[in-house]
Design an enzyme around this catalytic site. Structure first.
Site, PDB file in Angstrom:
ATOM      1  CG  HIS A 156      28.581  31.152  61.161  1.00  0.00           C
ATOM      2  ND1 HIS A 156      27.618  32.075  61.513  1.00  0.00           N
ATOM      3  CD2 HIS A 156      29.713  31.542  61.778  1.00  0.00           C
ATOM      4  CE1 HIS A 156      28.161  32.986  62.304  1.00  0.00           C
ATOM      5  NE2 HIS A 156      29.436  32.680  62.477  1.00  0.00           N
ATOM      6  CB  SER A 182      35.632  38.142  61.328  1.00  0.00           C
ATOM      7  OG  SER A 182      36.869  37.615  61.761  1.00  0.00           O
ATOM      8  CD1 TRP A 190      36.151  33.007  65.529  1.00  0.00           C
ATOM      9  CD2 TRP A 190      35.085  33.058  67.500  1.00  0.00           C
ATOM     10  NE1 TRP A 190      35.518  31.806  65.685  1.00  0.00           N
ATOM     11  CE2 TRP A 190      34.848  31.803  66.902  1.00  0.00           C
ATOM     12  CE3 TRP A 190      34.529  33.320  68.745  1.00  0.00           C
ATOM     13  CZ2 TRP A 190      34.075  30.829  67.491  1.00  0.00           C
ATOM     14  CZ3 TRP A 190      33.751  32.349  69.331  1.00  0.00           C
ATOM     15  CH2 TRP A 190      33.531  31.118  68.708  1.00  0.00           C
ATOM     16  CD  GLU A 250      30.679  41.011  65.646  1.00  0.00           C
ATOM     17  OE1 GLU A 250      29.537  40.538  65.477  1.00  0.00           O
ATOM     18  OE2 GLU A 250      31.711  40.306  65.644  1.00  0.00           O
ATOM     19  CB  VAL A 289      36.279  33.432  59.086  1.00  0.00           C
ATOM     20  CG1 VAL A 289      35.052  32.544  59.148  1.00  0.00           C
ATOM     21  CG2 VAL A 289      35.936  34.840  59.552  1.00  0.00           C
TER      22      VAL A 289
END
Length: 164
Positions: free
Chosen positions: A97, A65, A31, A67, A90
């Site tokens: 979230h 992130s 991500w 994970e 992030v």
């Protein structure tokens, strides 16, 4: 903010132990790959500058992130690494979230450090904007991947010194 006064890539090369016999795992989130890819590149380049051989680098990706904790735990369980660098990014959005992912990942990595015998280096960038992330991924504030690599080398050395 500390980063505003310190370039993440600035360090005294001679203060870093030789890492030629150290093994590192890097778990990197897919991500925000434009950021995490740059962080990964910084970490790998810095590890190699300090003697880490290709065969002593294990790089694996995870979807996001959150994970990173599981990925880091699996690397530790493999017994193939002396330290793990967890790399993620992030960026705050319009929902809570961001808070849940950042808190959960931070707590997970802290838990691994408290309960495992292999250091896990916190390479999670948490920013309000993509520009702030870019600044920390090779931009005007340096590269957090460089910092993670140096920290990993120093933590492996720290552990080894205690065992002597």
């Amino acid at each position: 903010m500390a980063t505003a006064f310190h370039n993440l890539s600035d360090y005294d090369f001679n203060s870093v132990p030789d890492a030629s016999d150290m093994r590192f795992g890097i778990v990197v989130s897919e991500w925000n790959s434009n950021i995490t890819g740059a962080l990964l590149e910084g970490a790998v380049t810095t590890l190699k500058k300090h003697g880490v051989k290709d065969e002593n680098l294990l790089v694996q990706t995870v979807p996001g992130s959150f994970e990173l904790t599981f990925g880091s735990a699996q690397m530790i369980k493999s017994g193939k690494v002396d330290a793990v660098i967890a790399i993620g990014c992030v960026v705050r959005g319009d929902t809570p979230h961001f808070d849940y992912v950042c808190a959960g990942t931070t707590q997970g990595i802290a838990h691994l450090n408290a309960t495992c015998d292999v250091p896990v280096i916190y390479g999670l960038i948490t920013t309000n904007t993509m520009e702030q992330a870019e600044d920390r991924a090779g931009g005007k504030l340096g590269n957090k991947g460089d910092e993670g690599a140096i920290t990993a080398i120093k933590m492996v050395d720290f552990k080894r010194q205690l065992k002597q």
